[in-house]
Structures are given as C-alpha cells and as structure tokens.
Design an enzyme around this catalytic site. Structure first.
Site, PDB file in Angstrom:
ATOM      1  N   ASP A  10     -27.993  45.297  49.028  1.00 28.82           N
ATOM      2  CA  ASP A  10     -27.460  46.633  48.824  1.00 28.82           C
ATOM      3  C   ASP A  10     -26.569  46.999  50.006  1.00 28.82           C
ATOM      4  O   ASP A  10     -26.841  46.603  51.142  1.00 28.82           O
ATOM      5  CB  ASP A  10     -28.583  47.666  48.674  1.00 28.82           C
ATOM      6  CG  ASP A  10     -28.006  49.022  48.262  1.00 28.82           C
ATOM      7  OD1 ASP A  10     -27.414  49.106  47.163  1.00 28.82           O
ATOM      8  OD2 ASP A  10     -28.113  49.979  49.047  1.00 28.82           O
ATOM      9  N   GLU A  12     -24.349  50.259  51.938  1.00 31.27           N
ATOM     10  CA  GLU A  12     -23.919  51.648  52.020  1.00 31.27           C
ATOM     11  C   GLU A  12     -22.475  51.618  52.500  1.00 31.27           C
ATOM     12  O   GLU A  12     -22.071  50.722  53.245  1.00 31.27           O
ATOM     13  CB  GLU A  12     -24.799  52.449  52.989  1.00 31.27           C
ATOM     14  CG  GLU A  12     -26.291  52.435  52.640  1.00 31.27           C
ATOM     15  CD  GLU A  12     -26.595  52.888  51.204  1.00 31.27           C
ATOM     16  OE1 GLU A  12     -25.852  53.757  50.686  1.00 31.27           O
ATOM     17  OE2 GLU A  12     -27.543  52.355  50.589  1.00 31.27           O
ATOM     18  N   HIS A 148     -31.505  55.112  49.273  1.00 32.99           N
ATOM     19  CA  HIS A 148     -30.111  55.282  49.705  1.00 32.99           C
ATOM     20  C   HIS A 148     -29.845  54.707  51.090  1.00 32.99           C
ATOM     21  O   HIS A 148     -28.793  54.977  51.676  1.00 32.99           O
ATOM     22  CB  HIS A 148     -29.663  56.753  49.639  1.00 32.99           C
ATOM     23  CG  HIS A 148     -29.657  57.280  48.234  1.00 32.99           C
ATOM     24  ND1 HIS A 148     -28.890  56.723  47.246  1.00 32.99           N
ATOM     25  CD2 HIS A 148     -30.370  58.286  47.639  1.00 32.99           C
ATOM     26  CE1 HIS A 148     -29.100  57.371  46.109  1.00 32.99           C
ATOM     27  NE2 HIS A 148     -30.003  58.314  46.318  1.00 32.99           N
ATOM     28  N   ASP A 153     -33.071  50.109  49.431  1.00 32.98           N
ATOM     29  CA  ASP A 153     -32.688  49.844  48.050  1.00 32.98           C
ATOM     30  C   ASP A 153     -32.774  48.349  47.707  1.00 32.98           C
ATOM     31  O   ASP A 153     -33.106  47.982  46.581  1.00 32.98           O
ATOM     32  CB  ASP A 153     -31.269  50.368  47.785  1.00 32.98           C
ATOM     33  CG  ASP A 153     -31.248  51.907  47.667  1.00 32.98           C
ATOM     34  OD1 ASP A 153     -32.336  52.507  47.764  1.00 32.98           O
ATOM     35  OD2 ASP A 153     -30.158  52.472  47.482  1.00 32.98           O
TER      36      ASP A 153
END
Ligand SMILES: [Zn+2]
Length: 479
Positions: A10, A12, A148, A153
């Site tokens: 994952d 960000e 998040h 995640d």
C-alpha cells in the site's frame, strides 16, 4: 496468492494523479507461497508539499516527511522487495501507476504482474455489492489500528488473504487469481519456479526438448526485450496458438542468453536459428545460394550479371540489385521486371539470341512485348535508362558509413555493455569494449554477407525507434 511469491503493498501519496503527485509512504509485506516473509515500511519525502486534506486523512504531515529519505534513496531496496513477486494491492492500478511513475523519474522501467484485491474480492464474492477496504474489513472481521497508513493497510490485505484461505479456500482463490493474472502455467516438463529464474531484460531464449537418449532437441529460439514476459506469453491462456501448445508439450529445458539491447538480441537470434535449426522456427534458408544482380555503372553496353554471396566482398553495394535466396528467384524477378517494362530479354541475357531470326529480334519483340533494343528500334542507351529506373526498388542499400563501425548498446541497469562491430552490412563480432577489437581482428575470417543480418541492420538503422549509438572504428590493421 498461496502458490507464488507475492508482495502486499500500500502507498500513501500527496494526491491521486500518478504523473504529478508523489509517494509519501510505502508499506509492504512479502510472502512466499502463503508464508509470511517480512514486512517493511518507510515514510518518503515527496519533494512537494502535502495538501491539508490529505494530511488529515493519512495523518502524514509535511513535518513528518521532511527528514524522510527521498524515493530515489529507497528505490533500490523497494525494487528488490518487489522484484520477482506478484504485486497485490487494493485498487492496484493506483499503486502500480505511482510505482511506475516514480521509477520512471529515475530512468527505470518497472513492471510486475499485478493482482487487484478489489477485483479478486468481486470474483470470490459476487453476491456482495461493496468491495472497498472498509467493507471487506467488516465483512471478514479484520481490525486495523493504522487505517490509511501504508503498512496498516498492507496488513489488512495480508489478513484478507488469511481470511480467504478459510473461505472460499485456497483452491478457489488460486484459481481466481490465475484467471485475473492470465497466468502462464508452467509446462509440465519444467520445474514450477522456472519463470522466477528468467531475467526481465533483453536477450534470446531457447526451448529444448529431450530425445530418447537424453540429448537436447532445439525446439524454438526467440528474442525479446523482456525475456521473462515473452517466455511466459508462450504458455499463457490468452496467447494459445497451435505452435505454442506443441512447444508446451515438448519443452524440457529453457535456456537464455542476455544481451545489452535489442540489436544484440536480433543478431543472436538469427545466428542461433541458423546454427540450431529449431523444429518450430520458420526455417531461415541457408545463404549458400544467396545472390544478386551486379550492374556496375548501369552501362548500356553491359547487362546485369548474377553473382553469389561469396563474390560480394569488394563489390560496391550500390551496383547490386535484389539479394535473392536462389539463382532461380533472381532470374524470375528480372524476367518479371522485363515483362512489366517491355525490356529486352535478349539484351538482359535471359534469352539466347538466335542469329537466324530477323535482326536478332527476341521472342517478346515478335509479339510486341519488347520495345526493340534487340533490333535497334530502341537504342541501348534508352534501354539502359529504362532498366535502371525499373531496378531502382531492388537496389541494395549502400553501407551508410565511411567504414567499419561499432554500435554500442547498454542495458537499462547499466551493467551490461556491448559493442557490435559492423562493416558493409556484415556482423564481424560483438565485444565488451574497444580494447577487444584487436583480438577480433586477429580472430576469425571475415564473415560472408548474410541476408538476415542485412535485413536486421537495414531495419535497425532506417526503421528503428531509437537513435543507434554509433562509434567509428579504425580500419583493420593487417598483422
Ligand atoms: Zn528484344
């Protein structure tokens, strides 16, 4: 998911646009055949500011990333974590797009098989409408204390994989995964981990079968800028062609030769197809009969003469027409041109001039298919001009360099460098550096002109996508 190396990942980011926005955090979990290997996470300094809305969603602030490494600084470690694994992510196109763009900014081309857990969930649980991460967490009773955030995640995806192991079960997930990945199945005669060993750079690959007395039988030779992807495409469901099905049934061993670039792969492929005559390659005919029409200066008092590949050295390429696989093909081609342009077969030497007939007229003249260069009705000069025009399309391309050259190719990772030594459309050899040139000069005799090499090189120089890196080389010094 449970039958291969995967990485649950994952990211960000500073926003949603992969070409503009940047990665602020990477979190991943590596797993092999369903077994947890390790997890890894790092903040990334994006080099641009994070919008307030994104800061409040992820909790990642500008202050937090200020002292974090840049993507460039983590690129190598990340690449190693991803390499050889299926990339598993939720809305995987998003993460994959960001990775591709970040690596592209560093001049690296990243590609990986990608498995999207949204699509997979849809396939496994078609009865449900919603497949976003929060829905899946509540459906499968997965908790996350760092939602998040990248690693938080990524861990959810790992737990999801464990939940799916129970229901609908490993077999169902593996089957659905294979369909989504359009996975190449490994042919039964090969070890399961065959593909992971094949490099992803350019080169030539060889499929071998096995004879009853345990000898290699060359089945097929091919080339690609990405060996692994190309080899897998022979055995994947959506590219099934009859030839590939036969290769899949017969193959017992895969071998490959890495090259620095595309030209090296093309040259090596042509060489190996000739040397090995693999069963499933369309056979390139040998050059023994290769010939061309030779007409120096387009002189009106001479006719084109057929010469063979062996006689080509020292001949000016601009005086050559055709390049034919056989004498028969060469004669056939000239006959067709003569008929189309009402040229004279007698002048061209395609027909014996019989002294008895009217003024030495050729057969075509008698049926008004020759304009009469044989009888004097057309001057030999005019005939020669028309012949030259008719032959234009067949003219062999002159070697466009003053002499011998090298074409340098360097692999994408910079680790492999090759210099292809070329002269007069011949490949004299491939060396690692200019220092090896002398050894090449002292070595094997000059190769014969080869039609396949000519075609590879003319295509490469005139129709290629990139600009060849050409290095002038000194003429051969006689020793
Ligand atoms: Zn005639």
């Amino acid at each position: 998911m449970y039958d291969r190396p995967v990485v649950f990942l994952d990211l960000e980011t500073t926003g949603a646009t992969a070409t503009y926005d940047r990665i602020t955090e990477v979190g991943l979990i590596e797993a092999n055949n369903g077994e947890f290997v390790r997890e890894w996470s790092t903040l990334v300094n994006p080099g641009i500011s994070i919008p307030p809305m994104i800061q409040s969603l992820t909790g990642i602030s500008n202050e937090m990333v200020a002292s974090a490494p840049s993507f460039e600084e983590i690129a190598r470690e990340l690449w190693l974590a991803l390499e050889g694994r299926v990339l598993v992510a939720h809305n995987a196109r998003f993460d994959y797009g960001f990775l591709k763009n970040e690596f592209r900014r560093l001049g690296k081309s990243f590609s990986a098989p990608v498995l999207c857990t949204v699509k997979l969930s849809r396939k496994l649980f078609p009865q449900f409408q919603r497949h976003n991460l929060d829905s899946l967490m509540s459906r499968h009773d997965i908790r996350c204390d760092a939602r998040h955030r990248a690693l938080g995640d990524a861990r959810v995806l790992w737990h999801l994989a464990q939940a799916w192991r129970e229901a609908p079960g490993e077999a169902a997930v593996i089957e659905a995964t294979a369909k989504l990945l359009k996975t190449a199945t490994v042919p039964t005669g090969l070890p399961d981990d065959t593909y992971t060993h094949i490099p992803e750079g350019p080169g030539v690959y060889l499929f071998y079968g096995l004879s009853e007395d345990n000898k290699d039988i060359p089945l097929y030779v091919g080339k690609s800028v990405n060996l692994r992807t190309r080899v897998m495409s022979h055995f994947s469901g959506d590219h099934r062609v009859h030839k590939d099905m036969r290769i899949a049934a017969e193959v017992k061993r895969i071998d490959w030769i890495e090259t620095a670039g595309e030209l090296g792969a093309l040259i090596e492929e042509a060489r190996l197809v000739k040397k090995l005559s693999p069963i499933h390659n369309r056979q390139l005919r040998r050059n023994t009969e290769l010939c061309a029409w030779h007409w120096p200066g387009q002189r009106h008092d001479t006719a084109p003469q057929l010469i063979s590949a062996r006689e080509l050295s020292g001949v000016e390429f601009r005086d050559l027409y055709g390049l034919f696989r056989s004498r028969r093909a060469a004669i056939e081609a000239l006959r067709e041109i003569a008929a189309e342009h009402q040229l004279c077969n007698a002048i061209l030497g395609l027909e014996k001039r019989s002294a008895g007939t009217r003024g030495g007229a050729c057969f075509a003249y008698q049926i008004k298919r020759c304009r009469g260069a044989c009888t004097g009705a057309e001057t030999t000069e005019a005939h020669a001009l028309r012949l030259a025009a008719a032959l234009t399309g067949l003219r062999v391309k002159a070697w466009p360099f003053p002499g011998r050259i090298g074409v340098r190719e360097t692999s994408a990772d910079g680790e492999r460098c090759e210099l292809h030594v070329l002269d007069q459309w011949c490949h004299l050899g491939t060396i690692k550096s200019e220092e090896e040139l002398q050894a090449l000069d002292d070595g094997s005799p000059r190769p014969l002109f080869d039609l396949d090499t000519y075609k590879i090189l003319t295509r490469y120089f005139y129709n290629g996508k990139g600009r060849p890196d050409v290095v002038p080389l000194p003429a051969v010094t006689a020793s």
